[in-house]
Design an enzyme around this catalytic site. Sequence first.
Site, short mmCIF file in Angstrom:
data_model
loop_
_atom_site.label_atom_id
_atom_site.label_comp_id
_atom_site.label_asym_id
_atom_site.label_seq_id
_atom_site.Cartn_x
_atom_site.Cartn_y
_atom_site.Cartn_z
N LYS A 50 56.69 21.77 -25.45
CA LYS A 50 55.88 22.87 -25.99
C LYS A 50 55.97 22.90 -27.52
CE LYS A 50 56.19 25.36 -21.67
NZ LYS A 50 56.87 26.34 -20.82
N GLN A 94 61.19 31.01 -21.28
CA GLN A 94 61.17 29.91 -20.31
C GLN A 94 61.87 30.35 -19.01
OE1 GLN A 94 59.59 26.89 -20.70
NE2 GLN A 94 60.13 26.48 -18.58
N ASP A 117 52.32 33.69 -22.02
CA ASP A 117 52.38 33.18 -20.65
C ASP A 117 51.52 34.04 -19.72
OD1 ASP A 117 53.75 30.83 -20.22
OD2 ASP A 117 55.73 31.77 -20.20
#
Length: 286
Positions: A50, A94, A117
């Site tokens: 990422k 994460q 997200d």
Amino acid sequence: MTAVRIDGKALAEKVRAQVADDVRAFGEPVCLATILVGDDPASHVYVGSKHKASHEARIESRDHRFPADTSESEILDLIAELNADDAVDGILVQLPLPEHMDEPKVLRAVDPEKDVDGFHVINAGLLYLGEPHLVPATPSGVMVMLAEHGIELKGKEAVVIGRSEIVGKPMAMLLLAEHATVTICHSRTVDLAAHTRRADILVAAVGRAGLVTPDMVKPGAVVIDVAMNRNADGKLVGDVDPAVFDVAGLMTPVPGGVGPMTIAMLLRNTLTAAQQRRSQVAVRGS
Ligand code: NAP
């Protein structure tokens, strides 16, 4: 019949190049902050990818990594700090978090305007209401794939296998918003094949290699395999038996299908978050 393969890698490169152009046109720095707790090797690889992808798209990134025994309050303090930091546009926690942390609580601590997200309850709710703001990257990547291949969704039978908050549910909402007739299947579904055989668009997001076999697929259907499973040889495989390529009309491979699109859409979300928040800041400030 052999299905046309959807090249997720090539499409992801195209989306990433577009994001890089759009970041340049935006003209202000865009910044993504990631938080990783623990030593799960896969998570470290994902977060590394990422950051690399952010860099290539001209998005700045901040990398916060913590040992597995870090307290939840320490993470919540960092999130509060990043929420308040005007230079930070996107915050990504994460998953999975270590067992001692309350995952929904941590995710809900992220400012919904920076929730790249799309996991925050506000963003999930907006999607449910048909007013999508920041949408989870994996299902949005699938929608881009379908659009790229000119797949008409209106009135079509779409079957999604899996009902997670990350993939299955948002996937179903996005297909519904495009007027597909959507069925969501899960572990308690009776006679899965009876549902999947009706699907014009079949999305598998379970995590069980070989779950979808050729006899479960309508000839000519679009088959999207979201899953990333490791087989006995350590090879990356999806939920869909590769023999389905002989039945489907269009299908994603694993690897090289949905996976690469997820990071591309995360970058797109980060830019969207920056654009939306800065325009609101400008309105508030005027
Ligand atoms: P998850 O949270 O474990 O959800 C799996 C879903 O599959 C659940 O809804 C479960 O039903 C359902 N299920 C389990 N066994 C089933 C069966 N035999 N028949 C029908 N449904 C069944 O997983 P997830 O996070 O959504 O991820 C799904 C897969 O996608 C995984 O392989 C993951 O690695 C992959 N993934 C890939 C990407 C990417 O970038 N390509 C991103 C995210 C996830 P219940 O709800 O009844 O338990």
